[in-house]
Design an enzyme around this catalytic site. Structure first.
Site, PDB file in Angstrom:
ATOM      1  N   ASP A 219       0.844  -1.191   0.000  1.00 32.67           N
ATOM      2  CA  ASP A 219       0.000   0.000   0.000  1.00 32.67           C
ATOM      3  C   ASP A 219       0.885   1.249   0.000  1.00 32.67           C
ATOM      4  O   ASP A 219       1.883   1.317   0.724  1.00 32.67           O
ATOM      5  CB  ASP A 219      -0.872  -0.035   1.264  1.00 32.67           C
ATOM      6  N   ASN A 227      -2.655  12.930  -2.893  1.00 33.21           N
ATOM      7  CA  ASN A 227      -3.710  13.312  -3.826  1.00 33.21           C
ATOM      8  C   ASN A 227      -4.271  14.693  -3.505  1.00 33.21           C
ATOM      9  O   ASN A 227      -4.533  15.501  -4.393  1.00 33.21           O
ATOM     10  CB  ASN A 227      -4.871  12.302  -3.713  1.00 33.21           C
ATOM     11  N   HIS A 232      -5.541  14.663  -8.430  1.00 31.11           N
ATOM     12  CA  HIS A 232      -5.690  13.248  -8.793  1.00 31.11           C
ATOM     13  C   HIS A 232      -4.820  12.828  -9.967  1.00 31.11           C
ATOM     14  O   HIS A 232      -4.376  11.690 -10.043  1.00 31.11           O
ATOM     15  CB  HIS A 232      -7.157  12.948  -9.145  1.00 31.11           C
ATOM     16  N   ASP A 236      -2.496   9.690  -9.936  1.00 32.57           N
ATOM     17  CA  ASP A 236      -2.522   8.578 -10.901  1.00 32.57           C
ATOM     18  C   ASP A 236      -1.107   8.252 -11.401  1.00 32.57           C
ATOM     19  O   ASP A 236      -0.758   7.101 -11.613  1.00 32.57           O
ATOM     20  CB  ASP A 236      -3.423   8.920 -12.098  1.00 32.57           C
ATOM     21  N   GLU A 262      -5.146   2.460  -3.818  1.00 34.52           N
ATOM     22  CA  GLU A 262      -3.672   2.585  -3.840  1.00 34.52           C
ATOM     23  C   GLU A 262      -3.029   1.317  -3.291  1.00 34.52           C
ATOM     24  O   GLU A 262      -1.898   1.333  -2.812  1.00 34.52           O
ATOM     25  CB  GLU A 262      -3.222   3.814  -3.050  1.00 34.52           C
TER      26      GLU A 262
END
Ligand code: C2E
Length: 351
Positions: A219, A227, A232, A236, A262
């Protein structure tokens, strides 16, 4: 589309449902892209369904609803995901049918050739036989008929060759569609659906062969903060970066997937615990080894780190329990300060 949503879209409530979908998406701050619209339609059409519950969970947790999230939800929950099995079956049936047709034609071809040769020999032996002229006329007629059928057979074979090539092209296309349905579009790793299938298969294979199987969950640390700070799109990019490092270490027989927002997962069949640890450490170190830059502004994004947990499968352990133990190990890594790897077995020993 599920039957209830499909019916609702052709019934009196169709327009009010669609308007409500747009309103709710606006309230949730989600762009009305065609895919998001479709997801929201299913969500509001069946709020208590699996997709509805997952979207509510994402909203309640205030997780970002990115394109990647939408792709994952679509692969996992929209009915078109079921297509993959049907596509695979259709490919298999096509193969089988073509194979049996070409076998039948080859067999017919062989027996006709043998028959033609028998006639030729008979015809040669008639020379000099009394009353043979009449018989020879009959045999010559039969030979001509056989040749005609052979020619037709050859043209049939050519057509079959063309069809076989066409079917091969079609199969390749179906295979591509199937691969797409099992791939996470943002990171190009396997998606959750593919992972679930693979984990079940790996557990069955481990039972059958009495082999080891290890599952790891990874993770990205503080991803939400990332973020929120950078948006975002940059988030990404971070997902793609982490996925690319994981992907490089996950050559067969290992398997890596994007498991959730994530979160990533890796399956290690038939590996010793020290090999698994070395692989996970290599991933952790490489990810933390460089600081990323924001593409649009060249801002320094700093170093991204990951935490991971892994569990060695116990005999006959279900995929769900194995996953739960790997998850517990992951959270131990988080609690211990992140950017580290924990093992469920070590935790158990310490307890
Ligand atoms: P991508 O942008 O499609 O880049 C694919 C690969 O091209 C990268 O794989 C890297 O090998 C190469 N590449 C692209 N841009 C550069 C560059 O400016 N310098 C160098 N030296 N190589 C470059 P890699 O490193 O495994 O990254 C995979 C993906 O992770 C990238 O896909 C991108 O989406 C993301 N990523 C990696 N590093 C950064 C970064 O510093 N900033 C941002 N915003 N994204 C990054």
């Amino acid at each position: 589309m599920t039957a209830s949503v499909d019916t609702a879209l052709r019934g009196p409530e169709a327009f009010s449902l669609s308007r409500r979908v747009i309103d709710e998406m606006e309230t949730a701050g989600v762009w009305p892209t065609p895919l998001n619209f479709e997801l929201w339609l299913h969500y509001l059409g069946d709020p208590e369904g699996a997709l509805g519950r997952e979207i509510r969970r994402i909203l309640d947790a205030q997780e970002p609803f990115t394109e990647g999230t939408a792709d994952m939800l679509a692969a996992e929950y929209l009915p078109r995901g079921r297509l993959t099995e049907e596509i695979r079956d259709a490919g298999r049936v096509l193969d089988r049918e073509l194979h049996s047709i070409s076998e039948a034609i080859a067999k017919a071809h062989r027996s006709q050739t043998a028959y033609g040769q028998t006639l030729d020999k008979a015809s040669a032996r008639m020379d000099g036989v009394e009353g043979g002229e009449q018989l020879q006329t009959i045999v010559t007629g039969l030979t001509a008929a056989t040749r005609k059928i052979q020619r037709e057979n050859e043209s049939l074979e050519k057509r079959l060759e063309v069809s076989t090539r066409e079917v091969a092209r079609l199969r390749e296309h179906l295979e591509q569609v199937r691969r797409d349905a099992l791939t996470d579009a943002l990171t190009n790793l396997a998606n959750r659906k593919a992972f679930d299938e693979q984990l079940t298969a790996a557990c069955e294979a481990a039972d059958a062969e009495g082999e080891a199987l290890t599952l790891a969950v990874l993770d990205i640390d503080h991803f939400k903060r990332f973020n929120d700070n950078w948006g975002h799109q940059t988030g990404d990019q971070v997902l793609r970066y982490v996925a690319s490092v994981i992907g490089r270490v996950a050559g067969a027989p290992r398997m890596a997937a994007r498991f959730g927002g994530e979160e990533f997962a890796m399956i290690f069949p038939r590996e010793r615990v020290d090999q698994v640890k070395t692989a996970l450490e290599a991933i952790r170190r490489e990810i933390a080894s460089r600081s990323l830059r924001r593409r649009s502004t060249n801002d320094d994004l700093g170093v991204v780190t990951i935490s991971a947990g892994f569990a060695i499968r116990r005999p006959d352990e279900s995929p769900t329990l194995l996953l739960e133990r790997a998850d517990t190990a992951l959270y131990a890594s988080k609690r211990a300060g992140r950017n580290r790897i924990s093992s469920a077995e070590d935790l158990q020993q310490a307890a």
